[in-house]
Write a protein that holds these residues in place. Structure first.
Motif, PDB file in Angstrom:
ATOM      1  N   THR A  98     -70.078  18.028  38.424  1.00 36.23           N
ATOM      2  CA  THR A  98     -70.783  18.821  39.437  1.00 36.23           C
ATOM      3  C   THR A  98     -70.240  20.242  39.470  1.00 36.23           C
ATOM      4  O   THR A  98     -70.997  21.215  39.492  1.00 36.23           O
ATOM      5  CB  THR A  98     -70.602  18.167  40.828  1.00 36.23           C
ATOM      6  N   LEU A  99     -68.918  20.372  39.464  1.00 40.08           N
ATOM      7  CA  LEU A  99     -68.324  21.713  39.517  1.00 40.08           C
ATOM      8  C   LEU A  99     -68.706  22.502  38.264  1.00 40.08           C
ATOM      9  O   LEU A  99     -69.062  23.680  38.350  1.00 40.08           O
ATOM     10  CB  LEU A  99     -66.793  21.628  39.650  1.00 40.08           C
ATOM     11  N   ALA A 100     -68.654  21.825  37.107  1.00 39.50           N
ATOM     12  CA  ALA A 100     -69.015  22.499  35.853  1.00 39.50           C
ATOM     13  C   ALA A 100     -70.459  22.986  35.904  1.00 39.50           C
ATOM     14  O   ALA A 100     -70.783  24.080  35.436  1.00 39.50           O
ATOM     15  CB  ALA A 100     -68.808  21.558  34.668  1.00 39.50           C
ATOM     16  N   ARG A 108     -70.662  33.432  29.814  1.00 35.79           N
ATOM     17  CA  ARG A 108     -71.618  34.331  29.176  1.00 35.79           C
ATOM     18  C   ARG A 108     -72.082  33.739  27.848  1.00 35.79           C
ATOM     19  O   ARG A 108     -71.251  33.313  27.041  1.00 35.79           O
ATOM     20  CB  ARG A 108     -70.987  35.712  28.982  1.00 35.79           C
ATOM     21  N   PRO A 109     -73.392  33.666  27.644  1.00 35.74           N
ATOM     22  CA  PRO A 109     -73.890  33.036  26.420  1.00 35.74           C
ATOM     23  C   PRO A 109     -73.577  33.883  25.189  1.00 35.74           C
ATOM     24  O   PRO A 109     -73.411  35.100  25.280  1.00 35.74           O
ATOM     25  CB  PRO A 109     -75.398  32.955  26.655  1.00 35.74           C
ATOM     26  N   ALA A 138     -62.786  21.534  32.453  1.00 38.71           N
ATOM     27  CA  ALA A 138     -62.887  22.219  31.153  1.00 38.71           C
ATOM     28  C   ALA A 138     -63.656  21.364  30.148  1.00 38.71           C
ATOM     29  O   ALA A 138     -64.489  21.882  29.396  1.00 38.71           O
ATOM     30  CB  ALA A 138     -61.487  22.555  30.622  1.00 38.71           C
ATOM     31  N   SER A 139     -63.418  20.057  30.148  1.00 39.44           N
ATOM     32  CA  SER A 139     -64.140  19.168  29.232  1.00 39.44           C
ATOM     33  C   SER A 139     -65.623  19.132  29.567  1.00 39.44           C
ATOM     34  O   SER A 139     -66.473  19.151  28.676  1.00 39.44           O
ATOM     35  CB  SER A 139     -63.571  17.748  29.307  1.00 39.44           C
ATOM     36  N   ALA A 140     -65.930  19.072  30.865  1.00 34.13           N
ATOM     37  CA  ALA A 140     -67.336  19.052  31.289  1.00 34.13           C
ATOM     38  C   ALA A 140     -68.022  20.366  30.899  1.00 34.13           C
ATOM     39  O   ALA A 140     -69.155  20.373  30.426  1.00 34.13           O
ATOM     40  CB  ALA A 140     -67.431  18.828  32.801  1.00 34.13           C
ATOM     41  N   SER A 145     -71.619  23.677  27.594  1.00 38.96           N
ATOM     42  CA  SER A 145     -71.801  25.007  26.998  1.00 38.96           C
ATOM     43  C   SER A 145     -71.720  24.983  25.477  1.00 38.96           C
ATOM     44  O   SER A 145     -72.151  25.921  24.816  1.00 38.96           O
ATOM     45  CB  SER A 145     -70.719  25.957  27.522  1.00 38.96           C
ATOM     46  N   GLY A 146     -71.142  23.907  24.929  1.00 40.50           N
ATOM     47  CA  GLY A 146     -70.942  23.849  23.490  1.00 40.50           C
ATOM     48  C   GLY A 146     -69.709  24.613  23.031  1.00 40.50           C
ATOM     49  O   GLY A 146     -69.406  24.633  21.841  1.00 40.50           O
TER      50      GLY A 146
END
Ligand SMILES: [Zn+2]
Ligand SMILES: [Zn+2]
Length: 236
Positions: A98-100, A108-109, A138-140, A145-146
């Motif tokens: 949820t936080l992620a 930024r993409p 960070a894992s989420a 985001s990839g």
């Protein structure tokens, strides 16, 4: 598996929601989402737009922080605090998703050479709690985001006391030298742009100590990305 069988609930108050990772209307209204206009560096909200996206606040100009950028999804307050506490202590690691979900907007993409690194826990605390909430976030974020995550690039070499109630100087002293890039991680860190992930940003002493350690370890830049940050009016 249980998570999928049960109806999704508001991460703030537990009311049933229509979709997962959504707040109920009351909790949603109580949140202050952070974004432009703000200080290009520390993300402190500006009252008025102006100066483009890179203008910095007086505090950053007078005393530049050791990190290059700081962004948070929401301003710290009652509901953000409760969500962070649930993730940390109530055995609700699913909340990291949820936080992620809300933090992703500040990633930024198209950024290259970016590596997500969580603020580490000391190993005793990790052993007691069973997980590092920042590493879960960070894992989420990495999945969504990839971007790659380096969960072991930064370590906490000693347990630090609670910083709450300490003055600025004592906070800095309490975390000084507490973070380290292990020699085996230097090669992976060299020249990378680090997105340092944490749940809550309060005084900034921990984030500053981590940023210094990462730069000393070879990182090209360090951005801090957290779920909630304290926004003090007198900071402006
Ligand atoms: Zn709610
Ligand atoms: Zn600033």
């Amino acid at each position: 598996m249980l998570d999928f069988a049960l109806p999704p609930r508001c991460p703030g108050c537990g009311a049933i929601t229509r979709e997962p990772h959504r707040f109920c209307l009351d909790c949603w209204r109580s949140l202050t989402f952070l974004g432009e206009p703000c200080c290009g560096r520390c993300g402190l909200p500006f009252a008025y737009p102006g100066g483009g996206g890179e203008a910095e606040c007086g505090r950053c100009l007078a005393d530049p922080p050791p990190f290059d950028r700081l962004r948070a999804a929401v301003a710290y307050g009652d509901i953000p605090r409760q969500v962070a506490l649930k993730l940390k202590y109530s055995g609700r690691p699913g909340l990291a998703e949820t936080l992620a979900h809300f933090m992703l907007r500040h990633v930024r993409p198209g950024e290259r050479d970016v590596l997500l690194v969580p603020v580490p826990l000391h190993r005793w605390r990790l052993w007691k709690r069973g997980y590092n909430q920042a590493a879960l976030i960070a894992s989420a974020l990495s999945r969504r985001s990839g971007l790659p995550a380096g969960l072991d690039l930064l370590t906490r070499t000693r347990a630090t006391p609670p910083l709450k109630g300490l003055g600025r100087r004592d906070r800095a002293l309490a975390v000084r030298g507490a973070f380290k890039v292990p020699p085996r991680a230097r090669e992976r860190l060299a020249g990378r742009h680090i997105l340092l992930v944490d749940d809550v940003y309060t005084s900034g002493a921990t984030a500053a100590a981590c940023a210094r350690a990462l730069k000393r370890g070879g990182a090209a830049s360090v951005e801090i990305l957290c779920w909630a940050r304290v926004v003090q009016v007198d900071e402006a």
